[in-house]
Design an enzyme around this catalytic site. Sequence first.
Site, PDB file in Angstrom:
ATOM      1  N   SER A 193       0.848  -1.192   0.000  1.00  0.00           N
ATOM      2  CA  SER A 193       0.000   0.000   0.000  1.00  0.00           C
ATOM      3  C   SER A 193       0.888   1.248   0.000  1.00  0.00           C
ATOM      4  O   SER A 193       1.701   1.419  -0.920  1.00  0.00           O
ATOM      5  CB  SER A 193      -0.963  -0.031   1.186  1.00  0.00           C
ATOM      6  OG  SER A 193      -1.966   0.950   1.060  1.00  0.00           O
ATOM      7  N   ASP A 407      -8.600  -5.704  -5.027  1.00  0.00           N
ATOM      8  CA  ASP A 407      -8.204  -4.632  -4.121  1.00  0.00           C
ATOM      9  C   ASP A 407      -9.316  -3.586  -4.052  1.00  0.00           C
ATOM     10  O   ASP A 407      -9.760  -3.069  -5.079  1.00  0.00           O
ATOM     11  CB  ASP A 407      -6.910  -3.995  -4.612  1.00  0.00           C
ATOM     12  CG  ASP A 407      -6.238  -3.127  -3.555  1.00  0.00           C
ATOM     13  OD1 ASP A 407      -6.951  -2.401  -2.838  1.00  0.00           O
ATOM     14  OD2 ASP A 407      -4.999  -3.172  -3.462  1.00  0.00           O
ATOM     15  N   HIS A 447      -7.023  -5.934  -0.392  1.00  0.00           N
ATOM     16  CA  HIS A 447      -5.964  -4.932  -0.270  1.00  0.00           C
ATOM     17  C   HIS A 447      -4.808  -5.493   0.544  1.00  0.00           C
ATOM     18  O   HIS A 447      -4.897  -5.608   1.772  1.00  0.00           O
ATOM     19  CB  HIS A 447      -6.499  -3.660   0.372  1.00  0.00           C
ATOM     20  CG  HIS A 447      -5.487  -2.558   0.420  1.00  0.00           C
ATOM     21  ND1 HIS A 447      -4.870  -2.062  -0.712  1.00  0.00           N
ATOM     22  CD2 HIS A 447      -4.952  -1.864   1.463  1.00  0.00           C
ATOM     23  CE1 HIS A 447      -4.023  -1.122  -0.373  1.00  0.00           C
ATOM     24  NE2 HIS A 447      -4.051  -0.983   0.942  1.00  0.00           N
TER      25      HIS A 447
END
Length: 533
Positions: A193, A407, A447
């Site tokens: 991320s 995601d 994610h």
Amino acid sequence: MKFFSACLFSLHGLTALTLAQQIVTDAEAACGELGASLAIENVHVNFAQYLPAGTNISLTQNYNLSTCGYVSQVVPNDLCRVAMYIATSNRSGITLEAWLPTNWTGRFLSTGNGGISGCIQYPDLAYTAGLGFATVGANNGHNGTSGYAFYKNMDVVQDFVERSLHTGVVVGKEIVKSYYGTAHKKSYYLGCSTGGRQGFKAVQSYPNDFDGVVAGAPAIAFTNLTSWSASFYTIFGNANASTFVPAGELWALIHQEILNQCDSMDGVVDGIVEDPLMCQFRPEALQCPPGTTNFTGCLTNVQVGAVREAFTDFYGVDGKIIYPRMQPGSELIAEDVYYTSGAFPYSVDWFRYVVYENPNWNAATFNRLDAKAAADQNPFNVQTWNGNLSDFRAAGGKLLTYHGQADYIISSDNSPRYYEHVSRTMGLPSSDLDKFYRFFRISGMGHCSGGVGAHAIGQTAVEVSTLDPQNNILLRMVDWVENGNAPVTVTGTKYDDPSQGVSFIRNHCKFPLRNFCTDPSNYKSPEAWTCIE
């Protein structure tokens, strides 16, 4: 320090037990000496403590941890924990921790961060130190998950963008040399991320920091991502807007329609959109017919329009793409992240405290001019979109990136877009990029982790199925850097319930190849899938 050398001189005549005791004694003494004697410019040691395996530490060093989601961490192996403050300017600084395992492999590793937060990733420190890496992690220049610390302080913003990670690497390598009496042999990075963006930032701006970078779901094109994230509130509105699609039945209906349209494209219907790039979802299929009075099984025309906009690339005032669409397949989680009746908090904070320095900025007024303002500002090149990785390649570095194809925060469509950007910028086909940059699409992963797919690829401690490099993306990178064994596929595992064992295993393909099921009756077996062009 050199406590290992001291132990080696005392091998003769010692039993295994007394030798182990001697190692612990020497390591404990070395840890205390390190804390007392460490002298690096702008570094203040808060404490250094030797921790035996199994110690459950209370995380008081990094403040505002209640917003980070954890307050304690179990230490996986015997190690020296050093916590310090490093001034980066006269009004900014980072909190850094180094975890130095007694069973050191000679490898150095830095962890990353997430969101706009200042949360040291203690689970990643524990995971990698447990594998024998001398590991560092920083708070990215501020504490907690709020962006308020950025307000009227561009030094803190610079720490967030690039300086925290690089400073931690420079100082961390010095600490490793002081503690072990020798420099590290290889240097690695692991993050996802914002941590993924930090990995790419190191590759682009500090090409000698790492020999191997594992960067998941990277938040690159950062200001554009932040604008795209802000756009969903204006697309769907609040709970009273006619465009709003409430969580629950309607998003489940949308998800099922996506599967109806796209699931079989990979050769089998298994509840996973294997390659979202192939899925051009048509929400108009859910349009309510005229005269409908019960709207629980269909969408109104304005809801269809909102859903269509969410799954369409976001363009700017100049007609150029700001950020790609939300990829189909993520909606059952995204309904609670982006498709809510409120604004995305990270976007709100970035615009309030960085772009406009106005704590009263109203996210409901967001438009494409705001996106332009954020992109034009681009402090310290937080976009992280440089397509020329020549210096990293010349340094012998290896870059391994992955992105979950479900995601719900960072569109997985963005990672192929960057890959192609690098290919065009450097004038290299995939066969040449493969020598230093490989990208894997992980079907059904959310994610960074979780999801309906085979998402356990060793990216975190809770996503480990085995320490076999083929099934562990961090150890796969080590194998590539140190043995030249570049990954062709990355193997993931899905557990419906860990107590019940493995649900299925799947080999994920190296981009630009895609997965196709050639034996639908055995689709849970990795042998049933083939990587095709």
